[in-house]
Design a protein around this motif. Structure first.
Motif, PDB file in Angstrom:
ATOM      1  N   GLN A   1     -11.664 -43.191  24.351  1.00  0.00           N
ATOM      2  CA  GLN A   1     -12.050 -41.846  23.997  1.00  0.00           C
ATOM      3  C   GLN A   1     -11.432 -41.261  22.898  1.00  0.00           C
ATOM      4  O   GLN A   1     -12.091 -40.491  22.276  1.00  0.00           O
ATOM      5  N   ILE A   2     -10.077 -41.584  22.841  1.00  0.00           N
ATOM      6  CA  ILE A   2      -9.416 -40.726  21.561  1.00  0.00           C
ATOM      7  C   ILE A   2      -9.733 -41.440  20.267  1.00  0.00           C
ATOM      8  O   ILE A   2     -10.121 -40.795  19.219  1.00  0.00           O
ATOM      9  N   GLN A   3      -9.990 -42.737  20.338  1.00  0.00           N
ATOM     10  CA  GLN A   3     -10.797 -43.326  19.166  1.00  0.00           C
ATOM     11  C   GLN A   3     -12.032 -42.912  18.649  1.00  0.00           C
ATOM     12  O   GLN A   3     -12.241 -42.649  17.637  1.00  0.00           O
TER      13      GLN A   3
ATOM     14  N   VAL B   1     -16.663 -24.434  13.513  1.00  0.00           N
ATOM     15  CA  VAL B   1     -17.570 -23.945  14.718  1.00  0.00           C
ATOM     16  C   VAL B   1     -17.021 -23.913  16.002  1.00  0.00           C
ATOM     17  O   VAL B   1     -17.127 -23.003  16.739  1.00  0.00           O
ATOM     18  N   VAL B   2     -16.301 -25.070  16.303  1.00  0.00           N
ATOM     19  CA  VAL B   2     -15.563 -25.475  17.481  1.00  0.00           C
ATOM     20  C   VAL B   2     -14.275 -24.493  17.579  1.00  0.00           C
ATOM     21  O   VAL B   2     -14.077 -23.835  18.605  1.00  0.00           O
TER      22      VAL B   2
ATOM     23  N   GLU C   1     -14.693 -31.649  22.468  1.00  0.00           N
ATOM     24  CA  GLU C   1     -13.668 -32.519  23.117  1.00  0.00           C
ATOM     25  C   GLU C   1     -12.585 -32.807  22.475  1.00  0.00           C
ATOM     26  O   GLU C   1     -11.402 -32.750  23.151  1.00  0.00           O
ATOM     27  N   GLY C   2     -12.716 -33.515  21.128  1.00  0.00           N
ATOM     28  CA  GLY C   2     -11.590 -33.968  20.445  1.00  0.00           C
ATOM     29  C   GLY C   2     -10.582 -32.699  20.345  1.00  0.00           C
ATOM     30  O   GLY C   2      -9.224 -32.735  20.395  1.00  0.00           O
ATOM     31  N   LEU C   3     -11.075 -31.525  19.885  1.00  0.00           N
ATOM     32  CA  LEU C   3     -10.200 -30.267  19.572  1.00  0.00           C
ATOM     33  C   LEU C   3      -9.399 -29.881  20.927  1.00  0.00           C
ATOM     34  O   LEU C   3      -8.399 -29.521  20.801  1.00  0.00           O
TER      35      LEU C   3
END
Length: 120
Positions: free
Chosen positions: A23-25, A40-41, A107-109
């Motif tokens: 998921q992190i990758q 935007v995020v 999700e990453g942020l």
């Protein structure tokens, strides 16, 4: 309690870490592809305005929150850029981003803000 995340061999023995690593990758790869769409995020999570500046590579989007400029992706530039601080819109910043890309970036942020993902 033993800290399994500090040991690569211990991480391999727990399937949950494999899923998290994957998921992190995926999120990291999305950040790399969507560097200019993070504004935007950031606005979703922290409010403020979306600003833009023209660079040699096209338009670059970033944020102003409580009167202070925040550029999540400034490190993508080899040389300092001259900020124009031109007001922009979510639609303009989101123009070439799909819903799936946006969700992955958000999700990453979120993971990054919770300390579960480190840049780079």
């Amino acid at each position: 309690m033993q800290r399994y995340r500090d040991s690569a061999s211990a991480r391999k023995s727990y399937p949950i870490f494999e899923k998290l690593d994957a998921q992190i990758q995926r999120v990291t790869a999305t950040f790399a592809r969507l560097k200019t769409r993070g504004a935007v995020v950031v606005q979703d999570l922290f409010g403020g305005e979306i600003l833009k500046t023209r660079t040699g590579a096209g338009m670059h989007f970033y944020n102003r929150i409580d009167g202070e400029r925040h550029d999540l992706t400034l490190s993508q530039f080899d040389e300092p850029i001259q900020f124009d601080d031109v007001a922009s819109t979510r639609d303009e910043a989101f123009a070439d981003t799909s819903d799936a890309q946006y969700r992955a970036l958000k999700e990453g942020l979120d993971l990054f803000c919770r300390g579960l993902l480190r840049p780079g």
